[in-house]
Motif scaffolding. Structure first.
Motif, PDB file in Angstrom:
ATOM      1  N   ILE A  63      68.621 -45.470  10.226  1.00 42.84           N
ATOM      2  CA  ILE A  63      69.778 -45.605   9.324  1.00 42.84           C
ATOM      3  C   ILE A  63      69.500 -46.712   8.298  1.00 42.84           C
ATOM      4  CG2 ILE A  63      72.234 -46.261   9.176  1.00 42.84           C
ATOM      5  CD1 ILE A  63      72.523 -44.885  12.005  1.00 42.84           C
ATOM      6  N   PHE A  64      68.937 -47.848   8.777  1.00 44.91           N
ATOM      7  CA  PHE A  64      68.579 -48.947   7.864  1.00 44.91           C
ATOM      8  C   PHE A  64      67.467 -48.521   6.917  1.00 44.91           C
ATOM      9  CE2 PHE A  64      70.008 -51.778  11.582  1.00 44.91           C
ATOM     10  CZ  PHE A  64      71.302 -51.867  11.097  1.00 44.91           C
ATOM     11  N   LEU A  65      66.504 -47.769   7.427  1.00 47.01           N
ATOM     12  CA  LEU A  65      65.399 -47.266   6.606  1.00 47.01           C
ATOM     13  C   LEU A  65      65.917 -46.337   5.506  1.00 47.01           C
ATOM     14  CD1 LEU A  65      62.427 -46.763   5.913  1.00 47.01           C
ATOM     15  CD2 LEU A  65      62.321 -45.140   7.812  1.00 47.01           C
ATOM     16  N   CYS A  66      66.890 -45.491   5.862  1.00 42.48           N
ATOM     17  CA  CYS A  66      67.517 -44.581   4.899  1.00 42.48           C
ATOM     18  C   CYS A  66      68.164 -45.382   3.765  1.00 42.48           C
ATOM     19  CB  CYS A  66      68.563 -43.721   5.612  1.00 42.48           C
ATOM     20  SG  CYS A  66      69.263 -42.437   4.573  1.00 42.48           S
ATOM     21  N   ASN A  67      68.839 -46.480   4.119  1.00 39.33           N
ATOM     22  CA  ASN A  67      69.465 -47.349   3.118  1.00 39.33           C
ATOM     23  C   ASN A  67      68.432 -48.052   2.247  1.00 39.33           C
ATOM     24  OD1 ASN A  67      72.667 -48.010   3.328  1.00 39.33           O
ATOM     25  ND2 ASN A  67      71.870 -47.127   5.203  1.00 39.33           N
ATOM     26  N   LEU A  68      67.298 -48.395   2.845  1.00 36.80           N
ATOM     27  CA  LEU A  68      66.203 -49.022   2.089  1.00 36.80           C
ATOM     28  C   LEU A  68      65.689 -48.059   1.009  1.00 36.80           C
ATOM     29  CD1 LEU A  68      64.521 -51.740   2.257  1.00 36.80           C
ATOM     30  CD2 LEU A  68      62.809 -50.411   3.479  1.00 36.80           C
ATOM     31  N   CYS A  69      65.586 -46.783   1.365  1.00 35.76           N
ATOM     32  CA  CYS A  69      65.128 -45.756   0.413  1.00 35.76           C
ATOM     33  C   CYS A  69      66.175 -45.484  -0.672  1.00 35.76           C
ATOM     34  CB  CYS A  69      64.793 -44.458   1.149  1.00 35.76           C
ATOM     35  SG  CYS A  69      63.333 -44.598   2.200  1.00 35.76           S
ATOM     36  N   VAL A  70      67.460 -45.470  -0.281  1.00 33.73           N
ATOM     37  CA  VAL A  70      68.552 -45.282  -1.253  1.00 33.73           C
ATOM     38  C   VAL A  70      68.522 -46.435  -2.263  1.00 33.73           C
ATOM     39  CG1 VAL A  70      71.080 -45.301  -1.563  1.00 33.73           C
ATOM     40  CG2 VAL A  70      70.054 -43.916   0.262  1.00 33.73           C
ATOM     41  N   ASN A  71      68.317 -47.648  -1.748  1.00 36.94           N
ATOM     42  CA  ASN A  71      68.249 -48.822  -2.619  1.00 36.94           C
ATOM     43  C   ASN A  71      67.039 -48.757  -3.548  1.00 36.94           C
ATOM     44  OD1 ASN A  71      69.069 -51.586  -3.429  1.00 36.94           O
ATOM     45  ND2 ASN A  71      67.126 -52.126  -2.496  1.00 36.94           N
ATOM     46  N   GLY A  72      65.923 -48.220  -3.047  1.00 33.57           N
ATOM     47  CA  GLY A  72      64.725 -48.040  -3.880  1.00 33.57           C
ATOM     48  C   GLY A  72      65.005 -47.120  -5.056  1.00 33.57           C
ATOM     49  N   LEU A  73      65.755 -46.037  -4.801  1.00 33.70           N
ATOM     50  CA  LEU A  73      66.125 -45.088  -5.866  1.00 33.70           C
ATOM     51  C   LEU A  73      67.092 -45.731  -6.859  1.00 33.70           C
ATOM     52  CD1 LEU A  73      66.612 -41.759  -3.863  1.00 33.70           C
ATOM     53  CD2 LEU A  73      64.718 -42.339  -5.372  1.00 33.70           C
ATOM     54  N   TYR A  74      68.026 -46.527  -6.336  1.00 31.55           N
ATOM     55  CA  TYR A  74      69.027 -47.199  -7.177  1.00 31.55           C
ATOM     56  C   TYR A  74      68.358 -48.218  -8.107  1.00 31.55           C
ATOM     57  CZ  TYR A  74      72.449 -50.919  -8.167  1.00 31.55           C
ATOM     58  OH  TYR A  74      73.199 -51.884  -8.778  1.00 31.55           O
ATOM     59  N   GLY A  75      67.470 -49.050  -7.561  1.00 29.94           N
ATOM     60  CA  GLY A  75      66.789 -50.072  -8.359  1.00 29.94           C
ATOM     61  C   GLY A  75      65.899 -49.483  -9.437  1.00 29.94           C
ATOM     62  N   THR A  76      65.127 -48.442  -9.071  1.00 27.17           N
ATOM     63  CA  THR A  76      64.208 -47.833 -10.044  1.00 27.17           C
ATOM     64  C   THR A  76      64.967 -47.069 -11.130  1.00 27.17           C
ATOM     65  OG1 THR A  76      63.883 -45.990  -8.496  1.00 27.17           O
ATOM     66  CG2 THR A  76      62.194 -47.690  -8.514  1.00 27.17           C
ATOM     67  N   ALA A  77      66.168 -46.561 -10.800  1.00 23.11           N
ATOM     68  CA  ALA A  77      66.998 -45.869 -11.809  1.00 23.11           C
ATOM     69  C   ALA A  77      67.455 -46.848 -12.892  1.00 23.11           C
ATOM     70  CB  ALA A  77      68.204 -45.222 -11.139  1.00 23.11           C
ATOM     71  N   GLY A  78      67.496 -48.143 -12.546  1.00 25.40           N
ATOM     72  CA  GLY A  78      67.867 -49.172 -13.525  1.00 25.40           C
ATOM     73  C   GLY A  78      66.756 -49.475 -14.513  1.00 25.40           C
ATOM     74  N   LEU A  79      65.518 -49.091 -14.161  1.00 24.20           N
ATOM     75  CA  LEU A  79      64.385 -49.418 -15.027  1.00 24.20           C
ATOM     76  C   LEU A  79      63.743 -48.199 -15.690  1.00 24.20           C
ATOM     77  CD1 LEU A  79      62.065 -51.393 -16.024  1.00 24.20           C
ATOM     78  CD2 LEU A  79      60.875 -50.768 -13.924  1.00 24.20           C
ATOM     79  N   TYR A  80      63.326 -47.221 -14.897  1.00 27.50           N
ATOM     80  CA  TYR A  80      62.438 -46.154 -15.388  1.00 27.50           C
ATOM     81  C   TYR A  80      63.003 -45.259 -16.498  1.00 27.50           C
ATOM     82  CZ  TYR A  80      58.947 -47.473 -11.962  1.00 27.50           C
ATOM     83  OH  TYR A  80      58.004 -48.168 -11.257  1.00 27.50           O
ATOM     84  N   PRO A  81      64.233 -44.736 -16.408  1.00 29.11           N
ATOM     85  CA  PRO A  81      64.714 -43.864 -17.505  1.00 29.11           C
ATOM     86  C   PRO A  81      64.663 -44.553 -18.866  1.00 29.11           C
ATOM     87  CG  PRO A  81      66.137 -43.647 -15.585  1.00 29.11           C
ATOM     88  CD  PRO A  81      65.215 -44.794 -15.305  1.00 29.11           C
TER      89      PRO A  81
END
Length: 314
Positions: A63-81
């Motif tokens: 469950i914590f690992l799933c949140n780590l991956c969700v956070n990875g997607l959230y952080g990169t969405a702030g930069l890459y597009p």
């Protein structure tokens, strides 16, 4: 001066100067960045979906690992597009509002990553050092509290940082970086920034203490695992990926903090850019890979999901 402060209220866009020297190879950089971002999305989404659909993976660590991956997607969405659109554009500008939205997304995801990794260290500590008490300690309520803290605390920290920066009158609009970053905006201030500096050091202290707590947890874990080969094997399988993630992310962050504050302009632009985005490139790529490959339970479930999909397609 008073005139500069009056002009500061007219700043509606910031100019990003990180891509100036990459113009001649912009399509190569665009292709590499797009590929990296698509890979980050694919790997993290694969792990998130696998953990959600497989009921046997509904355990605290996953469950914590799933949140780590969700956070990875959230952080990169702030930069890459934004970065991808800048590669194809001749003018690298970002609106005042857009700058602070990007700043908030990157900062909150960074703090969130540290907090989730700390929670994961505590989970492994209890699982290995207090196995008989694990289920009585790591209850659904405890997991929910940890997840709330992991998201709410970083968001509150980032909102305060944002408000402290927004209040500053600015005497410039040129940011010597690929993206909007708090320290780069604070440096443009016409007035004293002592409060911002003090708050930055408080944040560094909070997250450094999280890293110390994690190291302390691992000292106990290694001590407990050293007693038997079976326990050591368990450590290598469940704790080593977490330790690699933490070391990787901490080093990435230290690079960015040290370069932002004390970096030399003599360093090549391409290297400066890599150091600036390293913490939003390597950890989101590495986390799902090392967990997906190292944790046998996830590896087995992934193989089962893929074989099921292939069977359906046939």
């Amino acid at each position: 001066s008073l005139t500069a402060m009056q002009n500061s209220s007219n700043i509606t866009v910031f100019t990003l100067h990180g891509l100036n020297e990459t113009a001649s190879h912009k399509y190569i950089f665009f292709a590499f960045t797009l590929l990296s971002y698509l890979l980050i999305c694919l790997l993290n989404l694969t792990l998130i979906i696998t953990i959600i659909i497989e009921k046997t993976l509904h355990e605290p660590m996953y469950i914590f690992l799933c949140n780590l991956c969700v956070n990875g997607l959230y952080g990169t969405a702030g930069l890459y597009p934004k970065l991808l659109s800048d590669f194809l554009s001749d003018s690298h500008v970002i609106s005042y509002t857009g700058c602070f939205i990007q700043l908030f997304a990157i900062y909150s995801s960074t703090f969130c990553e540290f907090t989730i990794l700390t929670v994961m260290a505590y989970d492994r500590y209890v699982a290995i050092c207090k196995p008989l008490q694990y289920h009585s300690i790591m209850t659904s309520l405890t997991i929910s509290k940890f997840l709330l803290i992991s998201w709410i605390l970083p968001f509150c920290e980032s909102i305060i940082a944002l408000l402290l920066t927004i209040r500053l009158p600015l005497c410039g609009s040129h940011i010597d970086k690929l993206y909007c970053e708090n320290w780069s905006v604070v440096k443009l201030s016409c007035v004293d920034t002592t409060i911002n500096n003090v708050y930055s050091y408080i944040l560094i202290l909070i997250h450094f203490s999280q890293a110390i707590f994690t190291v302390y947890s691992y000292i106990h874990i290694v001590r407990a695992c050293a007693k038997s080969n079976e326990e050591m094997s368990k450590f290598m399988q469940t704790c080593l990926p977490h330790l690699i993630s933490l070391i990787n992310f901490t080093i990435s962050m230290l690079f960015d903090i040290m370069y932002s504050r004390y970096g030399s302009r003599n360093i090549a632009q391409t290297l400066r850019n890599f150091l600036a985005v390293e913490f939003l490139l390597i950890p989101p790529l590495l986390n799902p890979l090392i967990y997906g490959l190292k944790l046998s339970q996830i590896r087995r479930k992934l193989m089962r999901v893929f074989s099921r999909e292939v069977h359906i397609l046939k």
